[in-house]
Every structure is written in C-alpha cells, then in structure tokens.
Design a protein around this motif. Structure first.
Motif, mmCIF file in Angstrom:
data_model
loop_
_atom_site.group_PDB
_atom_site.id
_atom_site.type_symbol
_atom_site.label_atom_id
_atom_site.label_comp_id
_atom_site.label_asym_id
_atom_site.label_seq_id
_atom_site.Cartn_x
_atom_site.Cartn_y
_atom_site.Cartn_z
ATOM 1 N N LEU A 115 -8.156 -2.192 2.121
ATOM 2 C CA LEU A 115 -7.474 -0.935 2.454
ATOM 3 C C LEU A 115 -6.585 -0.472 1.315
ATOM 4 O O LEU A 115 -6.561 0.708 0.981
ATOM 5 C CB LEU A 115 -6.651 -1.139 3.723
ATOM 6 C CG LEU A 115 -5.570 -0.110 4.038
ATOM 7 C CD1 LEU A 115 -6.194 1.222 4.336
ATOM 8 C CD2 LEU A 115 -4.747 -0.558 5.194
ATOM 9 N N ILE A 116 -5.850 -1.389 0.675
ATOM 10 C CA ILE A 116 -4.937 -0.925 -0.370
ATOM 11 C C ILE A 116 -5.605 -0.896 -1.735
ATOM 12 O O ILE A 116 -4.997 -0.426 -2.686
ATOM 13 C CB ILE A 116 -3.644 -1.760 -0.415
ATOM 14 C CG1 ILE A 116 -3.939 -3.181 -0.804
ATOM 15 C CG2 ILE A 116 -2.923 -1.711 0.886
ATOM 16 C CD1 ILE A 116 -2.685 -3.984 -0.992
ATOM 17 N N PRO A 169 -10.826 7.329 0.544
ATOM 18 C CA PRO A 169 -10.227 7.017 1.849
ATOM 19 C C PRO A 169 -11.228 6.565 2.893
ATOM 20 O O PRO A 169 -10.844 5.832 3.803
ATOM 21 C CB PRO A 169 -9.544 8.325 2.249
ATOM 22 C CG PRO A 169 -9.985 9.336 1.302
ATOM 23 C CD PRO A 169 -10.439 8.665 0.084
ATOM 24 N N CYS A 223 -11.474 2.916 2.607
ATOM 25 C CA CYS A 223 -10.242 2.335 3.145
ATOM 26 C C CYS A 223 -10.310 2.283 4.663
ATOM 27 O O CYS A 223 -9.931 1.279 5.272
ATOM 28 C CB CYS A 223 -9.039 3.173 2.741
ATOM 29 S SG CYS A 223 -8.760 3.252 1.002
ATOM 30 N N ARG A 276 0.269 3.349 -3.671
ATOM 31 C CA ARG A 276 -0.808 4.340 -3.606
ATOM 32 C C ARG A 276 -0.246 5.748 -3.497
ATOM 33 O O ARG A 276 0.886 5.943 -3.038
ATOM 34 C CB ARG A 276 -1.713 4.057 -2.404
ATOM 35 C CG ARG A 276 -2.449 2.760 -2.494
ATOM 36 C CD ARG A 276 -3.337 2.688 -3.706
ATOM 37 N NE ARG A 276 -4.329 3.728 -3.723
ATOM 38 C CZ ARG A 276 -5.569 3.579 -3.268
ATOM 39 N NH1 ARG A 276 -5.940 2.445 -2.784
ATOM 40 N NH2 ARG A 276 -6.423 4.585 -3.307
ATOM 41 N N ASN A 279 -2.691 8.361 -2.510
ATOM 42 C CA ASN A 279 -3.593 9.054 -1.597
ATOM 43 C C ASN A 279 -2.983 9.066 -0.199
ATOM 44 O O ASN A 279 -2.629 8.021 0.331
ATOM 45 C CB ASN A 279 -4.923 8.309 -1.596
ATOM 46 C CG ASN A 279 -5.979 9.051 -0.847
ATOM 47 O OD1 ASN A 279 -5.676 9.846 0.025
ATOM 48 N ND2 ASN A 279 -7.203 8.803 -1.202
ATOM 49 N N PHE A 298 -9.280 0.050 -2.288
ATOM 50 C CA PHE A 298 -10.372 1.016 -2.437
ATOM 51 C C PHE A 298 -9.828 2.379 -2.827
ATOM 52 O O PHE A 298 -8.703 2.732 -2.492
ATOM 53 C CB PHE A 298 -11.161 1.147 -1.131
ATOM 54 C CG PHE A 298 -12.156 0.054 -0.927
ATOM 55 C CD1 PHE A 298 -13.017 -0.321 -1.945
ATOM 56 C CD2 PHE A 298 -12.237 -0.610 0.276
ATOM 57 C CE1 PHE A 298 -13.938 -1.320 -1.759
ATOM 58 C CE2 PHE A 298 -13.160 -1.617 0.479
ATOM 59 C CZ PHE A 298 -14.009 -1.965 -0.545
ATOM 60 N N ARG A 299 -10.649 3.153 -3.534
ATOM 61 C CA ARG A 299 -10.182 4.441 -4.030
ATOM 62 C C ARG A 299 -10.443 5.552 -3.013
ATOM 63 O O ARG A 299 -9.575 6.358 -2.732
ATOM 64 C CB ARG A 299 -10.873 4.736 -5.350
ATOM 65 C CG ARG A 299 -10.370 5.980 -5.999
ATOM 66 C CD ARG A 299 -10.698 6.007 -7.474
ATOM 67 N NE ARG A 299 -10.803 7.382 -7.936
ATOM 68 C CZ ARG A 299 -9.780 8.192 -8.033
ATOM 69 N NH1 ARG A 299 -8.578 7.756 -7.727
ATOM 70 N NH2 ARG A 299 -9.945 9.429 -8.456
ATOM 71 N N GLY A 314 0.821 -1.209 0.000
ATOM 72 C CA GLY A 314 0.000 0.000 0.000
ATOM 73 C C GLY A 314 0.853 1.256 0.000
ATOM 74 O O GLY A 314 0.546 2.221 -0.701
ATOM 75 N N PHE A 339 -4.084 9.582 2.812
ATOM 76 C CA PHE A 339 -4.770 8.852 3.880
ATOM 77 C C PHE A 339 -4.513 7.350 3.763
ATOM 78 O O PHE A 339 -4.309 6.669 4.761
ATOM 79 C CB PHE A 339 -6.274 9.107 3.827
ATOM 80 C CG PHE A 339 -6.666 10.409 4.418
ATOM 81 C CD1 PHE A 339 -6.490 10.633 5.767
ATOM 82 C CD2 PHE A 339 -7.178 11.407 3.633
ATOM 83 C CE1 PHE A 339 -6.856 11.835 6.321
ATOM 84 C CE2 PHE A 339 -7.533 12.613 4.178
ATOM 85 C CZ PHE A 339 -7.379 12.831 5.517
ATOM 86 N N THR A 340 -4.554 6.834 2.533
ATOM 87 C CA THR A 340 -4.338 5.397 2.352
ATOM 88 C C THR A 340 -2.910 5.015 2.728
ATOM 89 O O THR A 340 -2.693 3.976 3.354
ATOM 90 C CB THR A 340 -4.629 5.017 0.908
ATOM 91 O OG1 THR A 340 -5.895 5.559 0.561
ATOM 92 C CG2 THR A 340 -4.670 3.540 0.734
ATOM 93 N N MET A 372 -2.725 4.983 6.496
ATOM 94 C CA MET A 372 -3.339 3.807 7.108
ATOM 95 C C MET A 372 -2.554 2.540 6.789
ATOM 96 O O MET A 372 -2.567 1.587 7.581
ATOM 97 C CB MET A 372 -4.784 3.680 6.664
ATOM 98 C CG MET A 372 -5.684 4.589 7.458
ATOM 99 S SD MET A 372 -7.396 4.320 7.120
ATOM 100 C CE MET A 372 -7.571 5.200 5.614
#
Lengths: 101, 168
Positions: B23-24, B29, B32, A26, A28, B26-27, A22, A30-31, A34
């Motif tokens: 979580l990794i 947040p 997620c 990614r 984003n 989904f687009r 992740g 926030f992602t 997390m």
C-alpha cells in the motif's frame, strides 16, 4: 513458542506505524487516505486483542464504532477528492491547501 | 491444534504486513487499493482467530466489501492515468527517513507490549463475540454512542450529497 495476545498487539503496532509512514512519505491523495484507513484498522486490531485479553466485549463495540467513523470519513473525503480533481485536475495533496478557509 | 494456530497467525501476519508495505510502496492508487484489500482480509482472519465472530463478518462485509469498493469505484470513476499522479521523486528517501524516525517509537511500544503478562488465544466459550451477546451489549449499555454514530452517518450522507451537488 506460543502465540499470545501480545503478538497480535505487536502486529497492530507494526501496521499502525506503516500507516504513519504512508501518510508522511506519500503525496498521492488516495494512498494517504488508505494509509489513514490502515491506521484505523490497526487500532481496531488492538481493540479486539485487548478485548480478548480481558474476555470482555467492549472492544468489539468500539471497533464497530471505528468502522462507522471510517465509512463516514470515506464518503466525505472521497466527495472532496472528486470535487478537487474535477476542478483542479490534480491528485497531489499539496493542492489541498485551497481548502484553507 | 496448537501448530495450526501458530501457522495461521504467521500466514495472516505476513500477508497483512505485505499488503501494508505494498500500500505505501505502489505508485498507482489502484494497485495500492488491491494490496490494501489483502491486508483487510488477513485482519478479518485474525479477528476470527481472536474469537470475534461477528467482527470477522463485519470486517469482510463493511471494510473489504463496502468501503473498499467505494474507493476502487472512485479511483476508476476519475480515470486516473500516469500524468495525473504527483511526481513523488523522493519518496524512497522520505520513507527511509520516516522509518528511522519511527524506529524508537516502535521499539518502545513493542517493549511495553511484550512486558504484558502472557494470555493465550484459545477459543473462549459462552458466546464470546457472537451476534446475540454483541447486540445485547450494544443496545443495553452502549445505546447512546450507537445513536451518536447514527447521527454521524446521517450527517456524512447529507454532507456528501451537498458537496457533490454544488459547483465551486
């Protein structure tokens, strides 16, 4: 088939590598944040499994310390995210290069 | 009883991996975050199966309760819409590439883990993982790290307030 502590450690490894994935793939913010929390959780699961392995409770204490570090990280990182979103209007991690000193 | 614990472990492991994959993948947040809360709750169940009673409560209260509600609150506070999200057109190829890169690491680590001697996960007696034993160990043997962590939390609190007050 008996489930031993090894299965918990294997699950912790899988969760940690998903977190690394992740963070790598990614953009984003926030992602990504997390995913870092997911890696901390995988580390906690490994601590608790090893603690069960040796029947000592040091791993539990380390897991609580990691939780405290995660809480501090959440407070600071979310403050930075709110500031950058209000000033620049973006959630892209590429925008965080303005944090360079 | 053995079959119940095996079934519980499989259910919790599947749910936690499904939550992490969501979580990794989904687009948005907020999706997620909800998927990550599923992972945290299953990890709490795994702690309970490893006889870590106090950590089970801590995981639910601190992680799934406090930290995740802070994150969900910030996501809703920023009112994130589709336009604010980064494009991420090539995230699926990046994820496949990352998975291929991480496979040898996963193989090596799993091999090391499964070469350990077998230890079962029956409930251990003697108050293992209870609040009293935890508190005794924390305040006798680990008092200095405890104080360092309290200083860290204070610094994080003051830093968050300072960051939120200042105008860039």
């Amino acid at each position: 088939m008996f489930i031993g502590v090894q299965a918990y450690l294997a699950l912790s490894i899988i969760l940690f590598l998903l977190g690394v994935l992740g963070v790598m793939a990614r953009r984003n913010v926030f992602t990504v944040f997390m995913s870092v929390e997911l890696m901390l959780n995988a580390g906690n699961l490994a601590f608790v499994s090893y603690s069960r392995f040796w029947e000592g409770m040091e791993g539990h204490i380390l897991a609580v310390m990691v939780m405290a570090v995660a809480a501090a990280e959440a407070a600071l990182a979310l403050a930075v995210v709110v500031l950058i979103f209000r000033n620049r209007g973006s959630l892209d991690t590429d925008f965080f290069r303005i944090l360079r000193g | 009883m053995e079959i119940v614990s095996i079934l519980l472990f499989l259910v919790f492991a599947t749910l936690s991996i499904a939550g992490a994959v969501g979580l990794i993948l989904f687009r948005h947040p907020i999706n997620c975050a909800v998927s990550f809360i599923l992972t945290l709750l299953s990890i709490a169940g795994l702690y309970a199966m490893l006889s870590a009673k106090l950590l089970f409560a801590f995981q639910i209260i601190v992680y799934a309760g406090a930290i995740m509600s802070l994150i969900v609150f910030i996501i809703m506070f920023l009112n994130v819409t589709e336009d604010d999200l980064p494009a991420e057109k090539n995230r699926i190829p990046l994820m496949i590439l990352g998975g291929v890169l991480l496979l040898p690491v996963a193989w090596f680590l799993l091999k090391v883990v499964f070469s350990l001697p077998y230890v079962g996960t029956e409930i251990v007696g003697g108050g293992f993982g209870g609040a009293k034993e935890f508190g005794l160990m924390l305040y006798y043997d680990w008092i200095f790290p405890f104080e360092v962590v309290s200083a860290l939390l204070l610094v994080a609190l003051v830093g968050a307030v300072v960051l939120a007050k200042r105008r860039i």
